[in-house]
Design a protein around this motif. Structure first.
Motif, short mmCIF file in Angstrom:
data_model
loop_
_atom_site.label_atom_id
_atom_site.label_comp_id
_atom_site.label_asym_id
_atom_site.label_seq_id
_atom_site.Cartn_x
_atom_site.Cartn_y
_atom_site.Cartn_z
N LEU A 1 0.82 -1.21 0.00
CA LEU A 1 0.00 0.00 0.00
C LEU A 1 0.85 1.26 0.00
O LEU A 1 0.50 2.26 -0.62
CB LEU A 1 -0.94 0.01 1.22
N VAL A 2 1.97 1.21 0.71
CA VAL A 2 2.77 2.42 0.85
C VAL A 2 3.34 2.85 -0.51
O VAL A 2 3.53 4.02 -0.79
CB VAL A 2 3.88 2.20 1.92
N GLU A 3 3.52 1.85 -1.40
CA GLU A 3 3.98 2.14 -2.77
C GLU A 3 2.91 2.83 -3.60
O GLU A 3 3.21 3.58 -4.51
CB GLU A 3 4.21 0.78 -3.47
N ARG A 4 1.66 2.47 -3.32
CA ARG A 4 0.58 2.84 -4.23
C ARG A 4 -0.34 3.93 -3.71
O ARG A 4 -1.13 4.48 -4.48
CB ARG A 4 -0.28 1.60 -4.53
N VAL A 5 -0.29 4.18 -2.41
CA VAL A 5 -1.28 5.08 -1.80
C VAL A 5 -0.60 6.33 -1.26
O VAL A 5 0.37 6.23 -0.49
CB VAL A 5 -2.05 4.36 -0.67
N ASP A 6 -1.11 7.48 -1.66
CA ASP A 6 -0.53 8.74 -1.19
C ASP A 6 -1.00 9.06 0.23
O ASP A 6 -0.22 9.40 1.10
CB ASP A 6 -0.94 9.87 -2.14
N ARG A 7 -2.32 8.96 0.43
CA ARG A 7 -2.83 9.10 1.79
C ARG A 7 -4.11 8.30 1.98
O ARG A 7 -4.77 7.93 1.02
CB ARG A 7 -3.01 10.57 2.18
N ILE A 8 -4.42 8.06 3.24
CA ILE A 8 -5.59 7.27 3.60
C ILE A 8 -6.52 8.19 4.40
O ILE A 8 -6.07 8.85 5.33
CB ILE A 8 -5.19 6.06 4.48
N GLU A 9 -7.79 8.24 3.99
CA GLU A 9 -8.73 9.09 4.73
C GLU A 9 -9.95 8.28 5.13
O GLU A 9 -10.43 7.47 4.34
CB GLU A 9 -9.15 10.29 3.85
N THR A 10 -10.45 8.53 6.33
CA THR A 10 -11.70 7.87 6.72
C THR A 10 -12.85 8.63 6.06
O THR A 10 -12.81 9.86 5.94
CB THR A 10 -11.92 7.87 8.25
N THR A 11 -13.87 7.89 5.63
CA THR A 11 -15.04 8.55 5.04
C THR A 11 -16.28 8.28 5.88
O THR A 11 -17.39 8.58 5.46
CB THR A 11 -15.27 8.04 3.60
N GLY A 12 -16.10 7.70 7.05
CA GLY A 12 -17.22 7.43 7.94
C GLY A 12 -16.66 6.97 9.27
O GLY A 12 -15.45 6.71 9.37
N PRO A 13 -17.52 6.84 10.26
CA PRO A 13 -17.04 6.44 11.59
C PRO A 13 -16.67 4.96 11.63
O PRO A 13 -17.27 4.16 10.91
CB PRO A 13 -18.23 6.73 12.50
N PRO A 14 -15.69 4.60 12.46
CA PRO A 14 -15.36 3.17 12.60
C PRO A 14 -16.43 2.46 13.42
O PRO A 14 -17.07 3.07 14.27
CB PRO A 14 -14.05 3.20 13.39
N GLU A 15 -16.61 1.19 13.14
CA GLU A 15 -17.54 0.38 13.93
C GLU A 15 -16.71 -0.77 14.49
O GLU A 15 -16.05 -1.48 13.74
CB GLU A 15 -18.60 -0.15 12.97
N TRP A 16 -16.71 -0.93 15.82
CA TRP A 16 -15.89 -1.98 16.43
C TRP A 16 -16.69 -3.26 16.56
O TRP A 16 -17.88 -3.24 16.85
CB TRP A 16 -15.36 -1.53 17.81
N ALA A 17 -16.02 -4.38 16.32
CA ALA A 17 -16.68 -5.69 16.39
C ALA A 17 -16.97 -6.03 17.85
O ALA A 17 -16.22 -5.65 18.75
CB ALA A 17 -15.78 -6.76 15.79
N LEU A 18 -18.07 -6.75 18.06
CA LEU A 18 -18.40 -7.22 19.41
C LEU A 18 -17.83 -8.62 19.59
O LEU A 18 -18.31 -9.58 19.00
CB LEU A 18 -19.91 -7.29 19.57
N ASN A 19 -16.75 -8.71 20.37
CA ASN A 19 -16.17 -10.03 20.66
C ASN A 19 -15.51 -9.93 22.02
O ASN A 19 -14.86 -8.93 22.33
CB ASN A 19 -15.15 -10.40 19.57
N ASN A 20 -15.67 -10.96 22.83
CA ASN A 20 -15.13 -10.91 24.19
C ASN A 20 -13.61 -10.79 24.22
O ASN A 20 -13.05 -10.19 25.12
CB ASN A 20 -15.54 -12.17 24.96
N VAL A 21 -12.96 -11.40 23.24
CA VAL A 21 -11.49 -11.50 23.33
C VAL A 21 -10.76 -10.77 22.20
O VAL A 21 -9.69 -10.20 22.40
CB VAL A 21 -11.07 -12.99 23.38
N ILE A 22 -11.35 -10.78 20.99
CA ILE A 22 -10.69 -10.12 19.87
C ILE A 22 -11.08 -8.65 19.83
O ILE A 22 -12.26 -8.30 19.84
CB ILE A 22 -11.09 -10.78 18.54
N HIS A 23 -10.07 -7.80 19.78
CA HIS A 23 -10.30 -6.36 19.63
C HIS A 23 -10.08 -6.03 18.17
O HIS A 23 -8.93 -6.05 17.70
CB HIS A 23 -9.31 -5.61 20.53
N ARG A 24 -11.16 -5.80 17.45
CA ARG A 24 -10.94 -5.44 16.04
C ARG A 24 -12.11 -4.64 15.48
O ARG A 24 -13.21 -4.64 16.03
CB ARG A 24 -10.65 -6.66 15.18
N LEU A 25 -11.83 -3.97 14.37
CA LEU A 25 -12.87 -3.22 13.69
C LEU A 25 -13.81 -4.18 12.99
O LEU A 25 -13.41 -5.26 12.54
CB LEU A 25 -12.24 -2.28 12.65
N GLU A 26 -15.08 -3.78 12.92
CA GLU A 26 -16.07 -4.55 12.17
C GLU A 26 -16.19 -3.95 10.78
O GLU A 26 -16.37 -4.64 9.79
CB GLU A 26 -17.42 -4.47 12.89
#
Lengths: 394, 65
Positions: free
Chosen positions: A360-385
Motif C-alpha cells: 500500500l505504501v507504494e501505491r497510496v498517497d494518503r488514507i482518509e476515513t469517510t465514515g465512523p469506525p464500527e468496532w466488532a463485538l467479541n469478548n477476546v478479539i479487539h478489532r474493527l467490524e
C-alpha cells in the motif's frame, strides 16, 4: 503481606458491549487502581500493568495454562487438549508438532506468494478507491492461512464466523458468548469431520497432524482440537492488526508520510500497531501455588487475567503510551504474548501485515476515513467490524 | 554481561537481531549466532543486548550477570 481486602476492586463489566467497543478507558482506570485489581463481576485478578503481565507470562511454572486461559469453566474444559491450554511437556510436544511450520525460516518459501497476493489486494483496493478497511484486511489472511493449515475448500465460508466464536467462548459466559456458542461448536464439529474424513489438504499443517496421529505421536482426539488451536487464532487476529493499521494511518497522516519516506520502518510499524491496538484483549492463567505479585498475596488456584491491551498502554513502561508513533521501539510489546506461549504464528502475522503495508505504501498517497469506525463485538478479539476509507492513489 | 540462548526454544523470529545487530544475527538457516568475540557482550552493546532480551517473543534469551 496485605490481605485480599486490601486489593483494589473494579466493579464495571470489562465484557459489556460498551466496554468492548470502548475498552481503553477501562484499562486506564484499572492501571490507576494498582498492579493487581480484583474484578468483582468476573471474580478474577486483573493485571493491567506491563511489568506484572510480563512476569506472569514468563513464569509458566507458577502461572499455568492447563486450567484453561478463558474466563469460564465451560470453555476451560472444552479447550482441554489444545496447545493453548497446556503446560510443560504436553505443551512442548504439541507446540513442536506445528510451530516449526510457522517459524520465519519455514515461512521463507511463502514470502513471494504472500508479497504477490498482497500486491494484488492493494492494487484492487486502490482501483476501487473507496473501500472497507476490514474487507481489505481480510483478503490476504483468507488467501494464505486456510491453505497452510489445510482446511478443505468446502466449509471455508464459515471459517471467520467460527473462529470469532471460538474467541468469544473464551470470555465470561455472557450473552455474547451464548450468542456465538453454536458457531464455536460448529467449528469443533467440522474439525472432527476433517480428521475423520482425512480431508486436510496434502502437505498442510493439518496433514502433519493426521500423520502424527497415525504414528502414535498424538492421540487421534488431539488432532481436531489442535487444528482449531492453530486455525482459529490465525485469521481474526491478523485481520485486526491490518485493519487497525489502516485506521491508525488514516488518523495520523504524518505517520503514513514517515512510512512512505522510509518503508524500512514497516517492521517497527507492525510492532507499534500491535502495541497500540492489541488484537487480543486478555487471556487468563491459574496460580499453581500460593505466591505473590507486586506485593499482593495470590492464593493457589487464583485466576489472573493478563490484559495485553492494557499492558501495552501502561505509562510506567511506555512514554506517551496513547500516541501512535512508528519510530518507537515497541518490539517488547506483549500483543503476541511472550515466553512459552508466545504466539506461534507471529512470524506469519508479521509477514502478512508487513506485505500489505509495503504494497500500500507504494501505491497510496494518503488514507482518509469517510465514515465512523464500527468496532466488532467479541469478548477476546479487539478489532474493527467496518471502517469506510478512501485510498488516495500516489 | 553474558547472555544465554536457549536454542531449543529459539524459533528464529529475529527480533533480537533487529534490536541488537552488533550482538546477534541470524545465519542463512535462521540459526542465532553471536556477532562478537568471546562470551562477554561488549560494554557499548549492553543496552541493545538488554533490549534484545526483552524483545524475544519466546523468552529464549537470558541475561547472566
Amino acid at each position: 503481606m496485605p490481605l485480599r481486602t486490601d486489593i483494589p476492586v473494579y466493579r464495571p463489566d470489562l465484557y459489556s458491549a460498551s466496554a468492548i467497543r470502548d475498552t481503553y478507558p477501562h484499562y486506564a482506570a484499572l492501571r490507576e487502581l494498582g498492579p493487581v485489581v480484583w474484578l468483582s463481576k468476573h471474580k478474577v485478578y486483573a493485571l493491567p500493568r506491563y511489568a506484572e503481565c510480563r512476569q506472569v507470562l514468563l513464569d509458566d511454572d507458577t502461572f499455568a495454562s492447563s486450567g484453561g486461559v478463558g474466563l469460564n469453566p465451560v470453555a476451560n474444559r472444552v479447550g482441554q487438549g489444545t496447545t493453548l491450554f497446556s503446560d510443560g511437556e504436553d505443551h512442548a510436544r504439541r507446540r513442536s508438532l506445528l510451530a516449526h511450520r510457522l517459524t520465519p525460516r519455514a515461512l521463507r518459501t511463502m514470502k513471494d506468494t504472500v508479497d504477490q497476493q498482497a500486491a494484488a489486494v492493494a492494487e484492487d483496493a486502490v482501483a476501487r478507491r473507496t473501500v472497507d478497511a476490514v474487507e481489505v484486511a481480510t483478503a490476504l489472511p483468507m488467501s494464505v492461512v486456510p491453505d497452510l493449515v489445510g482446511w478443505p475448500q468446502q466449509g471455508r465460508e464459515h471459517l471467520l464466523r467460527w473462529a470469532g466464536a471460538t474467541f468469544d467462548a473464551l470470555g465470561p459466559l455472557n450473552c455474547q458468548a451464548a450468542r456465538t456458542l453454536p458457531a464455536s461448536l460448529g467449528m469443533m464439529r467440522y474439525a472432527r469431520a476433517v480428521v475423520r474424513d482425512r480431508s486436510a489438504l496434502d502437505g498442510s499443517m493439518g496433514h502433519d497432524l493426521l500423520l502424527a496421529a497415525d504414528e502414535g505421536r498424538i492421540m487421534p482426539a488431539e488432532c481436531a482440537t489442535m487444528m482449531i488451536d492453530y486455525l482459529a487464532p490465525s485469521l481474526d487476529t491478523t485481520i485486526s492488526a491490518i485493519s487497525s493499521a489502516l485506521y491508525l494511518f488514516a488518523l495520523h497522516p504524518e505517520q503514513w508520510r514517515l512510512l512512505k519516506a522510509d518503508p524500512d520502518l514497516v517492521p517497527k510499524a507492525v510492532n507499534e500497531v500491535v502495541r497500540h491496538q492489541s488484537p487480543i484483549r486478555a487471556f487468563s492463567r491459574t496460580a499453581t501455588r500460593d505466591t505473590e505479585l507486586a506485593g499482593t498475596a495470590i492464593p493457589k488456584g487464583s485466576r489472573l487475567l493478563v490484559l495485553y491491551g492494557s499492558a501495552n498502554r501502561d505509562p510506567l513502561e511506555w512514554d506517551d503510551p496513547d500516541t501512535f508513533d512508528i519510530r518507537r521501539d515497541a518490539a517488547r510489546q506483549l500483543g503476541f504474548g511472550q515466553g512459552t506461549h508466545g504466539c506461534a504464528g507471529q512470524g506469519l502475522a508479521r509477514m502478512e501485515t508487513s506485505a500489505i503495508l509495503r504494497a500500500l505504501v507504494e501505491r497510496v498517497d494518503r488514507i482518509e476515513t469517510t465514515g465512523p469506525p464500527e468496532w466488532a463485538l467479541n469478548n477476546v478479539i479487539h478489532r474493527l467490524e467496518r471502517l469506510p476509507l478512501e485510498l488516495i492513489p500516489a | 554481561m553474558k547472555i544465554s540462548v536457549d536454542y531449543p526454544r529459539c524459533e528464529g523470529h529475529g527480533l533480537c537481531a533487529d534490536q541488537a545487530p552488533d550482538v546477534f544475527s541470524l545465519d542463512d538457516d535462521a540459526e542465532l549466532t553471536y556477532r562478537f568475540e568471546g562470551t562477554v557482550v561488549p560494554d557499548e552493546s549492553r543496552p541493545a543486548a538488554r533490549a534484545a532480551v526483552n524483545a524475544c517473543p519466546v523468552a529464549a534469551l537470558r541475561v547472566l550477570t
